[in-house]
Design an enzyme around this catalytic site. Structure first.
Site, short mmCIF file in Angstrom:
data_model
loop_
_atom_site.label_atom_id
_atom_site.label_comp_id
_atom_site.label_asym_id
_atom_site.label_seq_id
_atom_site.Cartn_x
_atom_site.Cartn_y
_atom_site.Cartn_z
CB VAL A 12 -29.78 -12.94 6.15
CG1 VAL A 12 -30.72 -14.11 6.70
CG2 VAL A 12 -28.48 -13.60 5.62
CD GLU A 124 -32.68 -26.11 9.49
OE1 GLU A 124 -33.41 -26.80 10.23
OE2 GLU A 124 -31.66 -26.37 8.94
N GLY A 182 -22.65 -11.45 -2.16
CA GLY A 182 -23.42 -11.50 -0.78
C GLY A 182 -23.06 -12.67 0.15
CG ASP A 196 -19.21 -18.69 8.93
OD1 ASP A 196 -20.12 -18.08 9.62
OD2 ASP A 196 -19.38 -19.72 8.10
CE LYS A 200 -22.13 -21.05 8.75
NZ LYS A 200 -21.68 -20.61 7.26
N GLY A 298 -25.82 -16.91 0.96
CA GLY A 298 -26.76 -16.08 -0.13
C GLY A 298 -28.05 -15.64 0.66
N1 HSE Z 1 -20.32 -16.21 5.33
C1 HSE Z 1 -21.20 -17.22 5.33
C2 HSE Z 1 -20.53 -18.40 4.29
C3 HSE Z 1 -22.47 -17.17 5.32
O1 HSE Z 1 -20.08 -18.04 3.45
O2 HSE Z 1 -20.70 -19.45 4.60
C4 HSE Z 1 -23.39 -18.16 5.62
O3 HSE Z 1 -23.21 -18.50 6.90
#
Ligand code: HSE
Length: 401
Positions: A12, A124, A182, A196, A200, A298
């Site tokens: 990123v 964001e 990626g 993850d 979120k 990505g």
């Molecule tokens: N590893 C995370 C995903 C990256 O696959 O959504 C984006 O937050």
């Protein structure tokens, strides 16, 4: 001239440098002012990069340069990302980030520090990769009470589940491919174990109710136990298996937030979100349902969101902007998850007679497995039912009603 520093030159971070460079003329024209990337902090050197001359290894060079006013943190992980962010905010520098781990864990404190120092902390890119969702939720849904959020929030797991369903790919092959593209976290356990997505959903829930729940304490299940038979059974019922982050704010203001695989009916737009794409369905009391959709991971999509925050900061630097301020969610702010109610799909070994509790369930049979779709029941009732059929039980899924 705004001077920008980038912390972390991985996927990123390098994408952010690319967006800022490739679209420089267009962005500067829109801003009516110029900017430059002054430093890039990384442990490594990048001798072949066009940004090689900007690479530094000592964070203090950035911290102590008064001309650097905007810092983009894309290091990943909690430390030293949190420590560097805090130091930059305290030094009067704006910070933007894609780091959902830091935002979800330290967001209350970092937003407060930003306010105290008259700077902004924007994130964001921390949810939904390139999808504009944080700013629209803050600005464009501000006339609404948000009741419910259901989101496919992790591109890697959605990519894996889509490959399993459409190509019959194995879990590990699909994960390897997502890593190559990626999408995956440095430690893919954060993706496949739902961590993850938990980070979120607590960020989105905080935007809805002002309370940031601890992502480590919300119920979180990943996708590692999902089998090809499960995905086929889902299709037999007209469902798609998706990893969904769910947040609900009840009438009395209590928050439910959790992550788990869900059986998503074909009539729900989330069922059609495939590959690396993410979708976030927000149910709000005035607008009704709105959906945010786009690439959830990505390099360039995520960098696009990071740069949007940088542009927001530069465009509004002389204006008073409303700070984001959250409180840490207390136990008393959270609803009892035992009461969460939805239909369930029980997958059982075929052969034996079904217990009476499943007599009224809708049944389908595939590959020596029977799927039994129940009426809505609470977590407590579902656990009791699972216990009563434990000898033949393969798995239980919540339906996204
Ligand atoms: N590893 C995370 C995903 C990256 O696959 O959504 C984006 O937050």
């Amino acid at each position: 001239m705004t001077k920008i520093a980038i912390l972390g030159f991985g996927v990123v971070g390098s994408g952010t440098a690319e967006v800022l460079t490739e679209n420089k003329a267009l962005i500067e024209e829109r801003l009516g002012s110029s900017y430059e990337i002054r430093y890039i902090l990384d442990l490594r050197d990048f001798p072949d990069s066009p940004f090689a001359d900007r690479v530094v290894h000592d964070f203090n060079i950035i911290l102590n340069d008064p001309e650097v006013s905007v810092v983009a943190e894309m290091m990943g992980g909690s430390h030293p990302a949190y420590d560097f962010t805090k130091a930059c905010l305290e030094a009067g520098k704006h910070v933007v980030t894609s780091n959902k781990e830091v935002v979800s864990t330290f967001g209350v404190e970092l937003c407060r520090i930003a306010k105290e120092h008259g700077v902004r902390y924007l994130f964001e890119a921390s949810v939904g990769g390139g999808i504009p969702v944080i700013r629209p939720m803050i600005n464009d849904l501000s006339s609404n009470k948000i009741n419910k959020i259901s989101g496919i929030l992790n591109g890697t797991t959605n990519y894996i589940l889509t490959s399993m369903r459409d190509q019959g790919a194995s879990f590990s092959d699909a994960l390897t491919e997502a890593q190559k593209l990626g999408y995956a976290e440095a430690n893919p356990s954060a993706d496949v174990d739902g961590i993850d997505a938990a980070r979120k959903i607590v960020i989105l829930a905080a935007l809805a109710c002002g309370k940031l729940a601890d992502p480590k304490t919300i119920p979180t299940e990943g996708i590692t136990a999902i089998t090809l038979t499960d995905t086929k059974m889902a299709q037999a019922f007209g469902y798609s298996v998706k990893l969904v982050g769910h947040a609900k704010v009840s009438e009395d203001g209590k928050l439910t937030a959790f992550v788990s695989p869900r059986m998503v009916p074909a009539c729900n737009p989330l069922s059609r979100i495939d590959g690396v794409f993410n979708g976030i369905l927000v149910d709000a009391n005035m607008v009704g349902e709105v959906m945010f959709y786009g690439p959830g991971a990505g390099k360039l999509p995520t960098a696009s969101a990071v740069v949007a925050d940088i542009i927001d900061i530069i465009a509004n630097r002389d204006k008073a902007t409303k700070p984001i301020l959250w409180e840490a969610a207390a136990v008393s702010d959270m609803a009892d998850f035992a009461d969460y109610t939805c239909r369930r799909l029980f997958l059982l070994k075929d052969g034996g007679s079904l217990p009476s509790a499943l007599e009224k369930a809708e049944l389908r049979r595939i590959d020596g497995t029977v799927g039994a779709l129940t009426e809505a029941m609470t977590e407590t009732e579902a656990s009791a039912l699972a216990e009563s059929v434990k000898d033949m039980l393969l798995s239980v899924y919540r339906v996204l009603d």
